[in-house]
Design a protein around this motif. Structure first.
Motif, PDB file in Angstrom:
ATOM      1  N   CYS A  58       0.821  -1.213   0.000  1.00  0.00           N
ATOM      2  CA  CYS A  58       0.000   0.000   0.000  1.00  0.00           C
ATOM      3  C   CYS A  58       0.852   1.259   0.000  1.00  0.00           C
ATOM      4  CB  CYS A  58      -0.929   0.008   1.209  1.00  0.00           C
ATOM      5  SG  CYS A  58      -2.166  -1.285   1.163  1.00  0.00           S
ATOM      6  N   GLY A  59       1.888   1.289   0.795  1.00  0.00           N
ATOM      7  CA  GLY A  59       2.697   2.494   0.915  1.00  0.00           C
ATOM      8  C   GLY A  59       3.728   2.660  -0.174  1.00  0.00           C
ATOM      9  N   LEU A  60       4.551   1.655  -0.356  1.00  0.00           N
ATOM     10  CA  LEU A  60       5.640   1.785  -1.330  1.00  0.00           C
ATOM     11  C   LEU A  60       5.169   1.588  -2.763  1.00  0.00           C
ATOM     12  CD1 LEU A  60       8.515  -0.071   0.556  1.00  0.00           C
ATOM     13  CD2 LEU A  60       8.072   2.378   0.434  1.00  0.00           C
ATOM     14  N   LEU A  61       4.419   0.531  -2.999  1.00  0.00           N
ATOM     15  CA  LEU A  61       4.000   0.234  -4.376  1.00  0.00           C
ATOM     16  C   LEU A  61       2.854   1.112  -4.851  1.00  0.00           C
ATOM     17  CD1 LEU A  61       4.178  -3.664  -4.460  1.00  0.00           C
ATOM     18  CD2 LEU A  61       5.876  -2.020  -5.246  1.00  0.00           C
ATOM     19  N   GLY A  62       2.082   1.680  -3.939  1.00  0.00           N
ATOM     20  CA  GLY A  62       0.925   2.467  -4.335  1.00  0.00           C
ATOM     21  C   GLY A  62       1.152   3.967  -4.365  1.00  0.00           C
ATOM     22  N   ASN A  63       2.347   4.411  -4.029  1.00  0.00           N
ATOM     23  CA  ASN A  63       2.654   5.837  -4.017  1.00  0.00           C
ATOM     24  C   ASN A  63       2.607   6.389  -5.442  1.00  0.00           C
ATOM     25  OD1 ASN A  63       3.726   8.382  -3.758  1.00  0.00           O
ATOM     26  ND2 ASN A  63       5.498   7.735  -2.555  1.00  0.00           N
ATOM     27  N   PRO A  64       1.782   7.401  -5.701  1.00  0.00           N
ATOM     28  CA  PRO A  64       1.665   7.934  -7.063  1.00  0.00           C
ATOM     29  C   PRO A  64       2.987   8.405  -7.663  1.00  0.00           C
ATOM     30  CG  PRO A  64      -0.077   8.807  -5.690  1.00  0.00           C
ATOM     31  CD  PRO A  64       0.852   8.056  -4.784  1.00  0.00           C
ATOM     32  N   ALA A  65       3.892   8.917  -6.829  1.00  0.00           N
ATOM     33  CA  ALA A  65       5.179   9.378  -7.350  1.00  0.00           C
ATOM     34  C   ALA A  65       6.031   8.224  -7.859  1.00  0.00           C
ATOM     35  CB  ALA A  65       5.926  10.150  -6.272  1.00  0.00           C
ATOM     36  N   THR A  66       5.945   7.062  -7.216  1.00  0.00           N
ATOM     37  CA  THR A  66       6.736   5.909  -7.675  1.00  0.00           C
ATOM     38  C   THR A  66       6.008   5.098  -8.740  1.00  0.00           C
ATOM     39  OG1 THR A  66       5.904   4.541  -5.867  1.00  0.00           O
ATOM     40  CG2 THR A  66       7.995   5.681  -5.499  1.00  0.00           C
ATOM     41  N   LEU A  82      -1.003  -6.232  -9.887  1.00  0.00           N
ATOM     42  CA  LEU A  82      -1.529  -7.472  -9.310  1.00  0.00           C
ATOM     43  C   LEU A  82      -1.572  -7.464  -7.790  1.00  0.00           C
ATOM     44  CD1 LEU A  82       0.066 -10.204 -11.618  1.00  0.00           C
ATOM     45  CD2 LEU A  82      -2.340  -9.530 -11.484  1.00  0.00           C
ATOM     46  N   VAL A  83      -0.657  -6.743  -7.143  1.00  0.00           N
ATOM     47  CA  VAL A  83      -0.586  -6.848  -5.681  1.00  0.00           C
ATOM     48  C   VAL A  83      -0.927  -5.576  -4.921  1.00  0.00           C
ATOM     49  CG1 VAL A  83       1.100  -8.722  -5.745  1.00  0.00           C
ATOM     50  CG2 VAL A  83       1.898  -6.384  -5.540  1.00  0.00           C
ATOM     51  N   SER A  84      -0.875  -4.411  -5.545  1.00  0.00           N
ATOM     52  CA  SER A  84      -1.056  -3.159  -4.807  1.00  0.00           C
ATOM     53  C   SER A  84      -2.525  -2.741  -4.741  1.00  0.00           C
ATOM     54  CB  SER A  84      -0.239  -2.038  -5.446  1.00  0.00           C
ATOM     55  OG  SER A  84      -0.428  -0.843  -4.724  1.00  0.00           O
ATOM     56  N   ILE A  85      -3.017  -2.645  -3.542  1.00  0.00           N
ATOM     57  CA  ILE A  85      -4.393  -2.213  -3.310  1.00  0.00           C
ATOM     58  C   ILE A  85      -4.535  -0.732  -3.652  1.00  0.00           C
ATOM     59  CG2 ILE A  85      -6.157  -1.859  -1.545  1.00  0.00           C
ATOM     60  CD1 ILE A  85      -4.874  -4.221  -0.031  1.00  0.00           C
ATOM     61  N   THR A  86      -3.591   0.071  -3.179  1.00  0.00           N
ATOM     62  CA  THR A  86      -3.724   1.513  -3.368  1.00  0.00           C
ATOM     63  C   THR A  86      -3.535   1.937  -4.818  1.00  0.00           C
ATOM     64  OG1 THR A  86      -1.435   1.773  -2.649  1.00  0.00           O
ATOM     65  CG2 THR A  86      -3.151   2.208  -1.039  1.00  0.00           C
ATOM     66  N   ARG A  87      -2.869   1.140  -5.620  1.00  0.00           N
ATOM     67  CA  ARG A  87      -2.745   1.455  -7.039  1.00  0.00           C
ATOM     68  C   ARG A  87      -4.136   1.608  -7.651  1.00  0.00           C
ATOM     69  NH1 ARG A  87      -3.910   1.701 -11.807  1.00  0.00           N
ATOM     70  NH2 ARG A  87      -2.938   0.724 -13.580  1.00  0.00           N
ATOM     71  N   TRP A  88      -5.048   0.721  -7.274  1.00  0.00           N
ATOM     72  CA  TRP A  88      -6.407   0.739  -7.831  1.00  0.00           C
ATOM     73  C   TRP A  88      -7.344   1.643  -7.038  1.00  0.00           C
ATOM     74  CZ3 TRP A  88      -6.507  -0.853 -12.516  1.00  0.00           C
ATOM     75  CH2 TRP A  88      -5.615  -1.834 -12.942  1.00  0.00           C
TER      76      TRP A  88
END
Length: 163
Positions: A58-66, A82-88
């Protein structure tokens, strides 16, 4: 309850039934991660592992900047998707918010940030409702897959303890 109170305090210009959708799908997918971890690791390690998993997905993979960096490499984009909740969930919240609020930034920094978010979250050639639908489908599918893997964890882990 949290979402309702947050909505009342913030009072966005978005109908409540659309505001709550990302929160419901996020909780569904996040609970799937909790179920999976609880079925495959020892109970004494569960809270620590869930906090690590939550921080990473959620934090690292879903950060809009990254996300912009991850989206440049097709394999990384697939893995994050496939794995990041916050991406979606953030995509869904952004598209809904952008649809209702129609921001018009005057500051150059805000304009650059809005353009970056639009590039990341609003796919070219799709409508806003399609972007929201893709996010809903992805989070529902993630929650369903995690529940399936949780079942497998229950079924095949610690077989000696099953009755």
């Amino acid at each position: 309850l949290f979402t309702s109170i947050y909505y009342l305090i913030r009072q966005p210009f978005i109908p409540y039934w659309e505001f709550i959708i990302p929160f419901l799908f996020t909780s569904y997918a996040a609970s799937g991660w909790g179920y999976l971890v609880s079925t495959v690791v020892p109970p004494q390690h569960g809270p620590f592992i869930v906090s690590l998993v939550s921080f990473i997905i959620c934090g690292l993979l879903g950060n809009p900047a990254t996300l912009a960096n991850f989206f440049e490499i097709p394999v990384m984009k697939l893995c994050v998707s496939l794995v990041s909740i916050t991406r979606w969930a953030v995509q869904m919240s952004f598209v809904i918010g952008n649809n209702y609020l129609r921001p018009e930034p005057t500051d150059l920094r805000d304009k650059v940030m809005l353009d970056m978010y639009k590039k990341i979250y609003m796919q070219e050639g799709t409508t806003e409702s399609q972007d929201i639908g893709h996010s809903c489908l992805a989070l529902f599918g993630m929650g369903l897959a995690l529940r399936f893997f949780s079942y497998l964890g229950l079924r095949f882990m610690n077989r000696s303890k099953q009755v």
